[in-house]
Design an enzyme around this catalytic site. Structure first.
Site, short mmCIF file in Angstrom:
data_model
loop_
_atom_site.label_atom_id
_atom_site.label_comp_id
_atom_site.label_asym_id
_atom_site.label_seq_id
_atom_site.Cartn_x
_atom_site.Cartn_y
_atom_site.Cartn_z
N ASP B 93 0.87 -1.18 0.00
CA ASP B 93 0.00 0.00 0.00
C ASP B 93 0.90 1.23 0.00
OD1 ASP B 93 -2.13 1.68 0.22
OD2 ASP B 93 -2.52 1.26 2.34
N ASP B 128 -3.36 7.59 -4.13
CA ASP B 128 -4.65 8.15 -4.54
C ASP B 128 -5.25 8.95 -3.39
OD1 ASP B 128 -4.98 5.80 -3.00
OD2 ASP B 128 -7.04 5.61 -3.71
N ALA B 196 -11.72 3.58 -0.14
CA ALA B 196 -12.46 4.37 0.85
C ALA B 196 -13.82 3.79 1.21
CB ALA B 196 -12.60 5.82 0.38
N CYS B 279 -16.63 -22.31 17.41
CA CYS B 279 -15.78 -22.46 16.22
C CYS B 279 -15.15 -23.85 16.27
CB CYS B 279 -14.70 -21.38 16.26
SG CYS B 279 -13.38 -21.59 15.06
N CYS B 281 -12.10 -24.53 14.93
CA CYS B 281 -10.66 -24.49 14.66
C CYS B 281 -9.86 -25.14 15.78
CB CYS B 281 -10.18 -23.06 14.37
SG CYS B 281 -9.68 -22.10 15.79
N CYS B 284 -9.94 -23.37 19.12
CA CYS B 284 -11.22 -23.43 19.83
C CYS B 284 -11.54 -24.85 20.28
CB CYS B 284 -12.33 -22.87 18.95
SG CYS B 284 -12.01 -21.12 18.59
ZN LIG Z 1 -11.58 -20.96 16.37
#
Ligand SMILES: [Zn+2]
Ligand SMILES: [Mg+2]
Ligand SMILES: [Mg+2]
Ligand SMILES: [Zn+2]
Lengths: 492, 492
Positions: B93, B128, B196, B279, B281, B284
């Site tokens: 960026d 920009d 933006a 969750c 994952c 978790c």
């Molecule tokens: Zn998780």
């Protein structure tokens, strides 16, 4: 109060509870998932279920154990806990499912209860008759009578510390299911499976499933732990919990894995059709679909079973969190979009809004309006009941406008879809702190009109004016005639 | 055709594509997530992002590198890839965001592009002007002119193999966004950030975000890879993809973790308020909320960031799978229930159904009707366009009944909400193989009425009779007068 089950929190019909299982010396938090263990064939070991997935309870089939000589001998000698190597609670099924599938089994309720006790089951099951959907009322009633006799036998049996379940049958007849619930509730039995819903689930008849559970719940007390027997797909857990189910069992996690099927809360995928693994679990983060497909069969099966179970337990945790936060119906809203039949299930759930309202807390976090179905939620219904009890002045302006345009009224109340009117001093209280979309819908406006109508009907002597922002004429036309109506859509 | 971007599959406005990044020698599959790396502070190492999370591309800020002496020197000496230790593509960026936050930056587009090239960026960004929403049209147009001058400078710059992005500004003015898109598309620049939108996202203005993206997309060619710049919450990825965005960047995964915030596709939780980890994952599955809370701060931050990123990448995979399967809008349907503002976003998306229809495949798996919003999907619109082109006989019965009750008509067609009428030989073709709920809704009936109306209007010489099953009178009243109407709800 049933001493083995305690409610900790409720949301709509959903409950967080604690099921104490004295024989196992453990307390199981509900909603709970019971992985089904086939004693002859474990895809994931019970020890791993406990340690890696947090399973507090599992279910296995005493009829299979009874019928398999070496397993039976070991179960009788060492007990189920040692046989399976599982530290939590173990529930045993009686073989009723086998009865429904294969037509007969060769043990009595006394025998199978005694056997379950002998092998160290923590929650036993009598041999009920799993009456299928859509059969004649006569057969349903007859079979229910037999089930009820078995429950009475079980109720009289000497079962010691072991809990015993009391299946609720009655086919697709709501009145029979309700009667069955009431009868089961009157026994001293402990856990209440809603039986024979598997044929409904197999045909995606979630609306009928909801009606069956709702009926059974009307017969059962609020303190009865309810098991949605045979329901193992995480897509429908939130719906089942919202209707009041506390226990689910999953054979699906393992059976589906055997068949290369991959569970998600949005439905089932065949591994063959997956280009990506749409899940955050450790399996899906580690493998690509090709890598999974290339695993040796046994390993692929156990990895898929682990994924299926991660997804399943995560949904249980998500549901528990939603009950704590008071947004279980927002979760059901999402799950309702998994399949048109799930939408039918949710729409049917909302037919029972008055029943759900009875256990729904008066105050929660924030009501989210996230579909036209939200307009039929128990909170909206409750607000409409409340409206009829509010006291009103002689003349009243109900307005959607920010700055009321006049002081020619005795009082000015807000009107907000889907709730309808409310006095200013209720505006900070649940559910009127709701978040609603900028773009409302007709269902919300119609609900607001129902609210206005309730107010007007309850207060025939009050002059009511409604200032709305551009509601369609045919919605406004549903108001009682004596309401004066202004459209303030053009006003600032 | 832009040579660096190739589409592999589309669904609604969503696309699966491949972005070739020559300087990195890698091909990035889109939709892609670019984790944001702060070169001064990495919560999860870039190496780990690649290896554990499968990140193919990341984004870092060249302005911060430029302004930090020791980092600048190392970047110039060793290059970004070595500095960050990342094997994939690195986008940089320019500092425009810092410009929007702090009012000014002290480099020109030429300087910052040259700097980005010097440090080995694979995709650079000019400076920009990130014009905020809701400002005067004059200022928006003025600033857009400056942005466009900078893009022209970038277009003329010698950037070698490095790709260069061309941000599309224009505030909340759709015509300016469209003009900006067209201008950017006419350059030889490579990647197109819709700029933006962060202020819109911060205020949950998903409807406005959709309008802004839709406008930019009308200006950009179908072959332009579009980056929804600054959008890192997985809750809205499906919505953004459905509108045609290909790249997302997430600083949220790390920033939120620093603040003990836990991302889900249903919204954000503060760790403090979680009783369960909703969750699947690995984090978790391993921790309880209490265990997470008790971790030392650094470790807690990195575990939360890992959870946040698992959820984020899983949603990207879910979206890719949905595009492949042709059910991206079914996923958006679900995500629309995460928050009322997301419902606004989806309702706004459907305002652009005609635009989405242009990239929507003619045939996919199965259309699922899962809410009243489904009635406005591009497939329904397309069917209505098609109806007007079908040839009709002199007299035609359109019927919901299973067995048509008469042979007094030249032909008999099915009519099914939300699509409306279709001849028998289309019944096996998409989308008419749709799965719809048993319990339909008014929006579906109204859409069917629009379909009937299209047919009648296109065929003024055909006598049309509609046999429906109990549609409400005020819905039926929307039909052209010359349609004969029968209610066959009572018929078998
Ligand atoms: Zn998780
Ligand atoms: Mg007892
Ligand atoms: Mg170039
Ligand atoms: Zn997984």
């Amino acid at each position: 109060m049933r001493e083995h089950f305690e409610l900790r929190a409720t949301d709509a019909g959903g409950r967080l509870g604690e099921l104490t299982v004295p024989r196992a010396g453990v307390t199981v938090e509900t909603p709970a998932l019971l992985p089904v263990i086939n004693p002859n064939l474990d895809t994931l070991s019970p020890r791993r279920l406990a340690e890696e997935f947090g399973a507090e309870i599992l279910i296995t089939n005493s009829y299979i154990i009874h019928g398999t000589d070496d397993v039976r001998e070991r179960a009788l000698e060492d007990g189920l806990h040692e046989l399976l190597d599982f530290p939590g609670a173990i529930m045993t099924d009686s073989g009723s499912f086998q009865l429904s599938e294969y037509g007969e089994i060769d043990v009595t309720t006394e025998e199978i209860l005694e056997f379950q006790r002998a092998i160290g089951s923590d929650i036993a099951t009598p041999v009920d008759i799993p009456t299928p959907p859509d059969i004649s009322r006569e057969r349903a009633a007859d079979e229910l009578e037999t089930t009820q006799e078995r429950l009475e036998i079980a109720d009289r049996a000497d079962t010691g510390e072991m809990l015993v379940s009391a299946p609720v049958q009655g086919s697709t007849y709501p009145d029979l299911r309700e009667t069955a619930g009431r009868h089961a509730d009157a026994t001293s039995l402990d856990v209440f499976p809603v039986g024979a819903v598997v044929p409904l689930l197999n045909e995606y008849r979630y609306g009928d499933m909801v009606d069956v559970v709702a009926a059974a719940k009307r017969g059962l007390g609020a303190d009865a732990p309810v098991h949605l027997f045979g329901a193992g797909h995480p897509m429908m857990f939130a719906l089942g919990v919202a209707m009041g189910c506390d226990l689910f069992d999953s054979a699906a996690y393992a059976l589906y894995a055997r068949d290369d099927r991959y569970l998600t809360v949005r439905g089932t995928h065949h591994l063959e059709n997956l280009d990506y693994l749409p899940c955050s679990c450790s399996i899906c983060a580690e493998y690509s679909p090709d890598e999974l497909r290339e695993l040796p069969e046994d390993e692929r099966e156990s990895e898929l079973a682990a994924h299926n179970l991660h997804v399943t337990f995560a949904e249980i945790r998500r549901i528990k969190q939603a009950i704590r936060a008071g947004n279980l119906l927002e979760l059901v809203e999402e799950r309702a979009r998994a399949h048109p039949t799930m939408l039918d299930g949710y729409r049917t759930l909302l037919d029972h809004a008055a029943q759900l309202e009875r256990s729904d807390p008066v105050s929660k976090g924030t009501f989210f309006y996230t579909s036209q179905e939200s307009a039929r939620r128990p909170e909206v219904l409750r607000h409409h009941e409340r409206i009829a009890r509010l006291s009103t002045p002689d003349s009243l302006l109900l307005t959607e406008a920010d700055s009321p345009r006049s002081d020619e009224y005795d009082d000015i109340w807000r009107v907000e879809p889907p709730f309808g009117p409310f006095p200013r001093d209720l505006s900070k209280s649940y559910p009127l702190t709701a978040e609603v979309p900028d773009r409302t819908d007709r269902a919300a406006l119609e609900a607001a009109v129902r609210g206005v109508s309730r107010l007007v009907e309850a207060n025939p002597e009050t002059d009511v004016t409604l200032a709305h922002r551009g509601w369609p004429a045919d919605v406004v036309a549903r108001l009682p005639e004596r309401v004066s109506v202004l459209d303030v859509a053009g006003d600032s």
